[in-house]
Design a protein around this motif. Sequence first.
Motif, mmCIF file in Angstrom:
data_model
loop_
_atom_site.group_PDB
_atom_site.id
_atom_site.type_symbol
_atom_site.label_atom_id
_atom_site.label_comp_id
_atom_site.label_asym_id
_atom_site.label_seq_id
_atom_site.Cartn_x
_atom_site.Cartn_y
_atom_site.Cartn_z
ATOM 1 N N GLN A 4 -12.505 30.109 5.968
ATOM 2 C CA GLN A 4 -11.998 28.842 5.462
ATOM 3 C C GLN A 4 -10.659 28.957 4.759
ATOM 4 N N LYS A 5 -10.326 30.118 4.212
ATOM 5 C CA LYS A 5 -9.070 30.205 3.487
ATOM 6 C C LYS A 5 -8.129 31.174 4.180
ATOM 7 N N ASP A 6 -6.851 31.105 3.782
ATOM 8 C CA ASP A 6 -5.826 31.875 4.476
ATOM 9 C C ASP A 6 -5.970 33.378 4.290
ATOM 10 N N LYS A 7 -6.260 33.821 3.098
ATOM 11 C CA LYS A 7 -6.317 35.257 2.810
ATOM 12 C C LYS A 7 -7.641 35.615 2.154
ATOM 13 N N LEU A 8 -8.178 36.752 2.564
ATOM 14 C CA LEU A 8 -9.478 37.192 2.071
ATOM 15 C C LEU A 8 -9.345 38.522 1.347
ATOM 16 N N THR A 9 -10.176 38.712 0.343
ATOM 17 C CA THR A 9 -10.224 39.995 -0.352
ATOM 18 C C THR A 9 -11.020 40.983 0.494
ATOM 19 N N ILE A 10 -10.934 42.239 0.137
ATOM 20 C CA ILE A 10 -11.694 43.250 0.866
ATOM 21 C C ILE A 10 -13.196 43.001 0.716
ATOM 22 N N GLN A 11 -13.610 42.501 -0.444
ATOM 23 C CA GLN A 11 -15.031 42.201 -0.649
ATOM 24 C C GLN A 11 -15.493 41.088 0.287
ATOM 25 N N GLU A 12 -14.661 40.077 0.470
ATOM 26 C CA GLU A 12 -15.016 38.985 1.377
ATOM 27 C C GLU A 12 -15.087 39.478 2.818
ATOM 28 N N VAL A 13 -14.205 40.400 3.168
ATOM 29 C CA VAL A 13 -14.212 40.940 4.532
ATOM 30 C C VAL A 13 -15.428 41.841 4.736
ATOM 31 N N THR A 14 -15.845 42.564 3.712
ATOM 32 C CA THR A 14 -17.056 43.380 3.856
ATOM 33 C C THR A 14 -18.261 42.494 4.139
ATOM 34 N N LYS A 15 -18.320 41.338 3.464
ATOM 35 C CA LYS A 15 -19.426 40.402 3.714
ATOM 36 C C LYS A 15 -19.342 39.802 5.112
ATOM 37 N N ALA A 16 -18.128 39.503 5.567
ATOM 38 C CA ALA A 16 -17.947 38.864 6.871
ATOM 39 C C ALA A 16 -18.216 39.822 8.020
#
Length: 131
Positions: A4-16
Motif C-alpha cells: 500500500q505504501k511507496d517504501k517499506l522497511t526491512i521488517q515489513e518486507v520480512t513479513k511480506a
Amino acid sequence: MAIQKDKLTIQEVTKATGLSAHTLRYYERIGLIHPIERAENTRRRYSADDVGWIDFLLKLRATGMSVKDMQKYAELQRRGDETLPERVEMLKSLRDNVEAHMDELTEHLKLIYYKIEIYQNIVAEKELEKA
C-alpha cells in the motif's frame, strides 16, 4: 500481498516475503537483489517492485534453481532487454527440469495410491472375516 505504501522497511518486507532480515541483506550482498535505496538514517527502504522481485526469486528457488543460477539471472536482468534471449533460455531449462520433476512425482504418487488401495482392500477383507 498488496503493497500500500511507496517504501517499506526491512521488517515489513520480512513479513511480506517470509525471509529473515539477515537473508534479505545476504541476497543484496551476493547480488540477487540490487542495492536497496536507503533513507537518510541509512535504513533500507524497499519498493513494491523490490518485493515483487524477491517474490520471483523465491519462486525460482522453490522450483530448484540454484543460487548461482539465480545470481546469473539477476545480473542478466539488471543488464536489460538485450539479455532477454538468455533469460528465456534459462527459464525454459528451468521449466523443463520442473516438468521432469513433476512427472517423477506423479509416478511416485501413483505408487502411493496403489499401496493405499491394496492396504484398504486387506483391511476390508479382515473386517469381513470378523463379521
